[in-house]
Design an enzyme around this catalytic site. Structure first.
Site, PDB file in Angstrom:
ATOM      1  N   GLU A   1      42.201  36.670  43.570  1.00  0.00           N
ATOM      2  CA  GLU A   1      42.575  35.242  43.605  1.00  0.00           C
ATOM      3  C   GLU A   1      43.874  35.014  44.361  1.00  0.00           C
ATOM      4  O   GLU A   1      44.046  33.979  45.009  1.00  0.00           O
ATOM      5  CB  GLU A   1      42.693  34.685  42.186  1.00  0.00           C
ATOM      6  CG  GLU A   1      41.370  34.563  41.446  1.00  0.00           C
ATOM      7  CD  GLU A   1      41.017  35.793  40.636  1.00  0.00           C
ATOM      8  OE1 GLU A   1      40.032  35.738  39.872  1.00  0.00           O
ATOM      9  OE2 GLU A   1      41.737  36.821  40.757  1.00  0.00           O
TER      10      GLU A   1
ATOM     11  N   LYS B   1      34.668  23.632  31.568  1.00  0.00           N
ATOM     12  CA  LYS B   1      33.301  23.997  31.938  1.00  0.00           C
ATOM     13  C   LYS B   1      32.285  22.956  31.482  1.00  0.00           C
ATOM     14  O   LYS B   1      31.309  22.681  32.190  1.00  0.00           O
ATOM     15  CB  LYS B   1      32.951  25.370  31.349  1.00  0.00           C
ATOM     16  CG  LYS B   1      31.616  25.903  31.863  1.00  0.00           C
ATOM     17  CD  LYS B   1      31.392  27.360  31.539  1.00  0.00           C
ATOM     18  CE  LYS B   1      30.086  27.861  32.139  1.00  0.00           C
ATOM     19  NZ  LYS B   1      29.873  29.306  31.902  1.00  0.00           N
TER      20      LYS B   1
ATOM     21  N   MET C   1      63.787  46.363  53.588  1.00  0.00           N
ATOM     22  CA  MET C   1      64.920  45.456  53.382  1.00  0.00           C
ATOM     23  C   MET C   1      65.764  45.897  52.194  1.00  0.00           C
ATOM     24  O   MET C   1      67.006  45.809  52.236  1.00  0.00           O
ATOM     25  CB  MET C   1      64.429  44.021  53.193  1.00  0.00           C
ATOM     26  CG  MET C   1      65.555  42.995  53.173  1.00  0.00           C
ATOM     27  SD  MET C   1      66.510  42.934  54.700  1.00  0.00           S
ATOM     28  CE  MET C   1      65.506  41.841  55.700  1.00  0.00           C
TER      29      MET C   1
ATOM     30  N   PHE D   1      38.444  32.961  24.751  1.00  0.00           N
ATOM     31  CA  PHE D   1      38.388  34.012  25.772  1.00  0.00           C
ATOM     32  C   PHE D   1      38.709  33.426  27.147  1.00  0.00           C
ATOM     33  O   PHE D   1      38.156  32.422  27.548  1.00  0.00           O
ATOM     34  CB  PHE D   1      36.988  34.646  25.780  1.00  0.00           C
ATOM     35  CG  PHE D   1      36.809  35.686  26.851  1.00  0.00           C
ATOM     36  CD1 PHE D   1      37.508  36.880  26.807  1.00  0.00           C
ATOM     37  CD2 PHE D   1      35.946  35.459  27.921  1.00  0.00           C
ATOM     38  CE1 PHE D   1      37.346  37.839  27.798  1.00  0.00           C
ATOM     39  CE2 PHE D   1      35.777  36.411  28.920  1.00  0.00           C
ATOM     40  CZ  PHE D   1      36.484  37.609  28.860  1.00  0.00           C
ATOM     41  N   GLN D   2      39.619  34.069  27.839  1.00  0.00           N
ATOM     42  CA  GLN D   2      40.075  33.661  29.172  1.00  0.00           C
ATOM     43  C   GLN D   2      40.591  32.224  29.191  1.00  0.00           C
ATOM     44  O   GLN D   2      40.393  31.493  30.171  1.00  0.00           O
ATOM     45  CB  GLN D   2      38.962  33.846  30.215  1.00  0.00           C
ATOM     46  CG  GLN D   2      38.668  35.321  30.497  1.00  0.00           C
ATOM     47  CD  GLN D   2      37.836  35.549  31.733  1.00  0.00           C
ATOM     48  OE1 GLN D   2      37.060  34.686  32.144  1.00  0.00           O
ATOM     49  NE2 GLN D   2      37.968  36.722  32.340  1.00  0.00           N
TER      50      GLN D   2
END
Length: 655
Positions: free
Chosen positions: A129, A241, A555, A191-192
């Site tokens: 993602e 959803k 760096m 969940f999630q």
């Protein structure tokens, strides 16, 4: 069914009744043709849009009637119920979206199913993602159009966080859509489930949690308007959803509901201020333009202003390309790793014209020492930036394009140009250019990283779109590649997000399919999103990767050398048990994704290797082995002033 007209804003708060012009009206003039059989994408008609209807001979503004938008043809009958996910996808289509970067999951499956029913929108499937959100950013930065990314709930949504923060800091228009658990489960630690609206509230321009399926058309319309208007930025839409699954007959003519936002849009009532600025220019002896990313849509007006005044131009990291680097009046980049002559000019100036900038700490260093001799004029579209870090003597909160048009008109009408003579000042700065040029040293057959970028600049004619990761290679790419057009330079400026370069190049290649796109990357940044090589291969995107591989976090190593007695604190990225070998073998990553690759270790072989990379059709990875002792110079230490500038040395000596 015809699409409703989109909101328009030109010199006044937008009316919701202005039709959309075609996409070509908003692409940069240098954009290469985009061949597509899909419906062309339209950008909202707002005051800070890009325009290719530019003239090199006239400077007055000609008002033309807006072009009529093509009627939108829905694949559904007007009264046909459809799922919320299909409404969402059609809303994207009505905004002219042709490409999205979406990774599926449980809470966003309905959206992906709806995408398969779209004949207009192509999904470029990232492999993470974060790769998707950075690709959407690259798309937006290269085209000027809002990028779109989609992720599922929970970890999918939180993986977007770095990209959203990056887009906010660099003012990149983007719409991120996330799936969410069903409404009845919100707040139950399902969940999630993550409260992504709360997580991203401070790193988005605005965000939405859709709780009514009938709101989707309005919310999407508002999101694109917010992302593109005023100071651009990211907008997030979180869609549960069950909303995606609910059947509805959409109402496409619902008006936007943004009264507070519209009331705060800058009003262009600043003629008196423009006269005052012209007067200050006439009184100045050592003026300097300090130009940032806010000027990328106003490059024609900026060039004309410089033609009329003869004032030299220093660019921020984000402003590279707004004014041609090849011009004699260009001082190139200023700031921590800017040129000595750009920082000299600001330090000695008596008038600093700050256009589309925010006085970032990497530019100013020690604030009280920055432009301490100068009167400051600050023009920016975001009122929060005016006086935030440095108090201006004259300020305008408004669209820099409109302000520059007004300034140019005054200069032309008053014939003020004949009275402006900054030749002595320019001669002084030219002497600084000769005395302190950007330079590098060569040690035997080792490849100086600066030289690799210089050769790439020569072989591409300075016309490639360049993306980068973050670190030394990023600064060298800013210094040694000469950007003459806006939207050639894609980099994570404000956030400094490693791993940005490769997915941003994907977005640029999708937005500008006929352009040469090169990701100049470091081995540390590259490996953070190396999985996106799979996306490049599957989509057959002609992304070239110039990998400056020094086996270190360059760096941080430079700072260790300068300020920590060269004590290495976890900055070596190779295998300590086999220091003589290159690790990891980047060529194996390319091979795993069926991408041609080569390694070059000798300076004498570099030019031919880069030419082969450019000549090879499709993607290509060139692993350029460079010494880790190189330092990015010049350097003004953090919190320092121009008097503290460092111009000599590297990791081969002690400090």
């Amino acid at each position: 069914m015809a699409a409703p007209p989109n909101p328009s804003i030109s010199f006044k708060p937008p009316s919701p009744a202005a039709p959309l012009p075609p996409r070509s009206a908003f692409l940069p003039r240098f954009a290469l043709p985009i061949t597509s059989t899909t419906q062309k994408r339209h950008r909202l008609h707002i005051s800070n849009v890009l325009s290719d209807s530019k003239s090199t001979t006239t400077t007055t503004t000609t008002t033309q009637p807006p072009l009529q938008a093509q009627p939108f043809v829905s694949r559904y009958a007007p009264d046909q119920p459809r799922k919320g996910a299909d409404v969402l996808v059609e809303a994207l289509e009505r905004e002219g979206v042709t490409d999205v970067f979406a990774y599926p999951g449980g809470a966003s499956m309905e959206i992906h199913q709806a995408l398969t029913r779209s004949n207009t929108i192509r999904n470029v499937l990232p492999r993470h993602e974060q790769g998707g959100v950075f690709a959407a950013e690259g798309y937006a930065r290269a085209s000027g159009l809002p990028g779109v990314c989609i992720a599922t709930s929970g970890p999918g949504a939180t993986n977007l966080v770095s990209g959203l923060a990056d887009a906010l800091l660099d003012s990149v228009p983007m719409v991120a859509i996330t799936g969410q658990v069903p409404r009845r489960m919100i707040g139950t630690d399902a969940f999630q489930e993550t409260p992504i609206v709360e997580v991203t509230r401070s790193i988005t321009k605005h965000n939405y949690l859709v709780m009514d399926v009938e709101d989707i058309p309005r919310v999407v319309r508002e999101a694109f308007y917010l992302a593109s208007s005023g100071r651009p930025g990211p907008v997030l839409i979180d869609v549960p959803k069950d909303i995606q699954q609910q059947l509805v007959v959409p109402k496409w003519d619902e008006p936007m509901n943004l009264p507070g936002y519209l009331s705060r849009m800058p009003k262009p009532q600043y003629d008196g201020h423009l006269e005052q600025i012209v007067r200050l220019v006439g009184e100045a002896k050592r003026p300097v333009l300090y130009v940032g990313g806010g000027c990328l849509n106003s490059d024609d007006e900026l060039r004309r202003f410089v033609e009329l005044t003869g004032i030299p131009v220093a660019s921020t990291l984000m402003g590279l390309g707004a004014y041609p680097a090849s011009s004699d009046l260009s001082l190139h980049m200023l700031g921590m790793h800017g040129t000595v002559y750009a920082n000299y000019a600001v330090d000695k100036s008596d008038l600093l014209l700050a256009f589309g900038v925010r006085f970032d700490d990497r530019v100013t260093g020690k604030l009280e020492a920055f432009a301490s001799r100068a009167k400051i004029v600050h023009i920016d579209i975001d009122p929060a930036e005016i006086g935030k870090n440095k108090q201006p003597h004259v300020s305008i909160c408004g669209d820099i394009k409109v302000a520059l048009q007004g300034l140019n008109k005054i200069l032309e009408e008053k014939n003020s140009v004949t009275n402006l003579d900054f030749s002595n000042w320019r001669k002084e700065l030219d002497e600084q250019k000769v005395k302190f040029p950007l330079s590098f040293k060569t040690f035997g057959e080792a490849i100086p990283p600066q030289y690799a970028i210089q050769v790439l600049d020569e072989l591409t004619g300075g016309n490639a779109i360049i993306s980068t990761g973050v670190g030394q290679h990023q600064m060298w790419a800013a210094q040694f590649y000469k950007y003459n057009k806006p939207r050639q330079w894609l980099t994570s400026g404000g956030l400094g997000a490693m791993g940005f370069g490769l997915p941003a190049a994907i977005g640029a290649a999708v937005a500008r399919p006929d352009a040469v796109v090169v990701d100049i990357d470091g081995d540390g940044s590259f490996i953070m999103n190396v999985q996106e090589l799979a996306t490049i291969r599957v989509e057959n995107l002609p992304v070239k990767i110039l990998l400056l591989n020094n086996q270190h976090l360059g760096m941080v190593v430079q700072w260790e050398d300068r300020f920590y007695k060269a004590n290495r604190a976890h900055t070596y990225l190779g295998n300590p048990s086999k220091e003589s070998e290159i690790f990891p073998n980047m060529l194996k990553f390319a091979e795993a994704c069926d991408i041609p690759a080569a390694r070059v270790t000798r300076k004498a072989d570099l030019r031919a290797a880069i030419q082969k990379m450019l000549d090879t059709p499709g993607p290509y990875l060139l692993d350029v082995i460079v010494p880790h002792q190189e330092h990015v110079l010049p350097m003004i230490p953090a919190g320092g002033g121009f008097s503290d500038v460092i111009t000599e040395g590297d990791g081969r000596r002690k400090y």
